[in-house]
Write a protein that holds these residues in place. Structure first.
Motif, PDB file in Angstrom:
ATOM      1  N   SER A 140       0.918  -1.228   0.113  1.00  0.00           N
ATOM      2  CA  SER A 140      -0.031   0.027  -0.021  1.00  0.00           C
ATOM      3  C   SER A 140       0.893   1.263  -0.046  1.00  0.00           C
ATOM      4  CB  SER A 140      -1.088  -0.082   1.195  1.00  0.00           C
ATOM      5  OG  SER A 140      -1.825   1.261   1.081  1.00  0.00           O
ATOM      6  N   LYS A 161      -5.717   3.476  -2.541  1.00  0.00           N
ATOM      7  CA  LYS A 161      -4.944   2.546  -1.737  1.00  0.00           C
ATOM      8  C   LYS A 161      -5.839   1.877  -0.715  1.00  0.00           C
ATOM      9  CE  LYS A 161      -0.889   1.499  -3.848  1.00  0.00           C
ATOM     10  NZ  LYS A 161      -0.436   0.242  -4.332  1.00  0.00           N
ATOM     11  N   ASP A 164      -8.179  -0.460  -1.569  1.00  0.00           N
ATOM     12  CA  ASP A 164      -7.774  -1.796  -1.921  1.00  0.00           C
ATOM     13  C   ASP A 164      -7.352  -2.519  -0.542  1.00  0.00           C
ATOM     14  OD1 ASP A 164      -7.859  -1.875  -4.358  1.00  0.00           O
ATOM     15  OD2 ASP A 164      -5.892  -1.937  -4.999  1.00  0.00           O
ATOM     16  N   GLU A 165      -6.702  -1.741   0.513  1.00  0.00           N
ATOM     17  CA  GLU A 165      -6.605  -2.300   1.790  1.00  0.00           C
ATOM     18  C   GLU A 165      -7.684  -3.057   2.580  1.00  0.00           C
ATOM     19  OE1 GLU A 165      -3.042   0.701   3.394  1.00  0.00           O
ATOM     20  OE2 GLU A 165      -4.753   0.361   4.519  1.00  0.00           O
ATOM     21  N   ILE A 181       0.173  -6.293   4.625  1.00  0.00           N
ATOM     22  CA  ILE A 181      -0.085  -5.020   3.877  1.00  0.00           C
ATOM     23  C   ILE A 181       1.123  -3.793   4.334  1.00  0.00           C
ATOM     24  CG2 ILE A 181      -1.785  -2.955   3.652  1.00  0.00           C
ATOM     25  CD1 ILE A 181      -4.020  -5.060   4.010  1.00  0.00           C
ATOM     26  N   ARG A 183       2.319  -0.286   4.077  1.00  0.00           N
ATOM     27  CA  ARG A 183       2.147   0.967   3.739  1.00  0.00           C
ATOM     28  C   ARG A 183       3.562   1.742   3.542  1.00  0.00           C
ATOM     29  NH1 ARG A 183      -2.573   2.651   8.016  1.00  0.00           N
ATOM     30  NH2 ARG A 183      -4.299   1.723   6.764  1.00  0.00           N
TER      31      ARG A 183
END
Length: 333
Positions: A140, A161, A164-165, A181, A183
């Protein structure tokens, strides 16, 4: 052990990951193989002696079909993303790296940009309904923090983003697999693309070409870098860890540096201290800090036995890659 003849250093696949992939003969699916992280992981896999047979278990998808060369005279076939739904494999490690990046935002209408990314997410999520992966890697962005609340409209990249997470977290929880995930804030290392869009890339390209380094921001700009190999190794390790649902964390560099100091540090490491560094008069009234929380990142690295690359090593690895590019690619946006 490596089997590379690359003119620049290829990050090593962590031994525990290479051993796990080799011992279990696990398929690996890379979605978005042509981007920065996609090229990096394909080269990491292709250059690992422990996974020398993995190309037969490696499935790569991108925006179009092509053959991607790897060091040592090998190559990998990239299939169009539209063919992902035809793939049937058992318990793969999946790296979902496909996303329309920030530089595409200005070239598309908001609706077109959202539709483009939704089409990618729909394709990947639809396929994941048919297979239970051993783990999913989903990079992400630190941009999600600026898209929370009412700021989403001014930050479509971060907003999508974040969407999507949420989507892939819910899918992992419902389907019973683990998604890591990360970032991502500021990456370094080989396969950096569109060098002028990144402070580190533009600084190194100028120094290598013998051009003045031009820093356009009069105010302080503070960044902290993570090597792309460290980011991939740690996200894969988290994706393959026991449990299901989401492991969510910042991919955050450990050493903040102001870009003026970064430019001077790069020049010293490359032996180019005579090249001018140009910048407007200093404006103390504002500061641009794009930094994640390094504490969880440091703990995860310790848990998985991954030694994070110090900044000087990151600079030198990135410089070796930039120096290997043709001069016109160093200037290309």
């Amino acid at each position: 052990m490596s089997i590379t003849t690359s003119p620049f250093p290829i990050p090593a696949l962590h031994p525990s990951i290479a051993a796990a992939l080799a011992a279990q003969e696990r398929p690996v699916v890379v979605i978005g193989g042509g981007g920065w992280m996609g090229q990096a992981i394909l080269h990491m896999i292709g250059c690992s002696a422990e996974t020398s047979d993995l190309p037969s278990r490696l499935h790569v998808f991108g925006s179009a079909a092509r053959t991607m060369p790897l060091p040592g005279g090998r190559s990998v076939e990239v299939r169009p993303l539209s063919e992902l739904g035809d793939l049937r494999v058992e318990a793969p490690l999946v790296l979902h790296l496909a996303f329309l990046t920030k530089d595409k935002v200005d070239g598309l209408s908001p609706d077109a940009y959202e539709r483009g990314n939704a089409a990618i997410a729909d394709t990947v999520a639809g396929w994941l309904e048919t297979v239970r992966p051993a783990g999913l890697v989903l990079p992400s962005s630190g941009a999600v923090y600026g898209a929370m609340g009412n700021a989403a409209l001014s930050n479509p990249y971060g907003a999508l983003k974040l969407k999507d997470e949420d989507r892939f977290t819910a899918l992992a929880e419902r389907r019973g697999f683990r998604v890591a995930i990360g970032r991502v804030f500021n990456l370094s290392g080989p396969f950096m693309n569109k060098l002028p869009l990144y402070a580190l890339g533009s600084i190194l390209a100028a120094l290598i070409d013998g051009r003045p380094v031009v820093l356009r921001a009069p105010h302080n700009v503070v960044r902290a870098y993570t090597h792309v190999g460290d980011a991939l190794n740690l996200m894969i390790a988290e994706a393959l860890a026991p449990g299901d649902g989401a492991s969510l964390f910042d991919v955050a560099g450990l050493e903040p540096v102001e870009v003026g100091e970064l430019a001077r540090r790069c020049a010293a490491l490359l032996g180019r201290i005579g090249i001018p560094i140009e910048r407007p008069p200093h404006d103390p009234g504002r500061e641009d800090r794009y930094l994640g929380d390094p504490a969880p990142w440091r703990r995860l690295a310790g848990r998985h036995g991954i030694t994070l690359s110090p900044l000087d090593a990151q600079i030198l690895d990135t410089a070796a890659y930039v120096a290997a590019l043709p001069p016109d690619e160093r200037r290309a946006a």
